[in-house]
Motif scaffolding. Structure first.
Motif: not given
Length: 97
Positions: A37-39, A49-52, A55, A91-92, A95-96
């Motif tokens: 989630l990059g948190e 880094t983000e990798n949704l 996540a 949080k997800y 981010k989306t």
């Protein structure tokens, strides 16, 4: 010291690990969802880094665990997994958007 205790100490680098409980297990899973989630920074790179997709997968695993353990948790454990899932899902969603 028994061989089992020696190998556990060696495997952990002599760092004391928390007792394994349902709560520590769920918190570990939730913590690992914060990385994609990059948190929190990626432990390998030290950078967020983000990798949704990853996540979402982690959140889905926790959700499945919540469903499969329904009726078998005490109030504290149930509240913990409910709260963690809520926080991760929010949080997800943020981010989306």
């Amino acid at each position: 010291m028994s061989d089992e205790k020696k190998s556990m100490g060696a495997a952990s680098g002599n760092i004391p690990l928390p007792q394994v409980t349902f709560s520590t297990f769920v918190m570990s899973l939730a913590s690992s969802a914060l990385v994609p989630l990059g948190e929190v920074p990626d432990p390998e790179t030290g950078k967020p880094t983000e990798n949704l997709a990853l996540a979402k997968h982690s959140i889905d695993v926790l959700s499945m665990l919540e469903e499969k353990t329904k009726g078998n948790l005490d109030d504290e454990e149930r509240q913990l997994i409910t709260d963690l899932l809520y926080d991760l899902r929010m949080k997800y969603v943020l981010k989306t958007r």
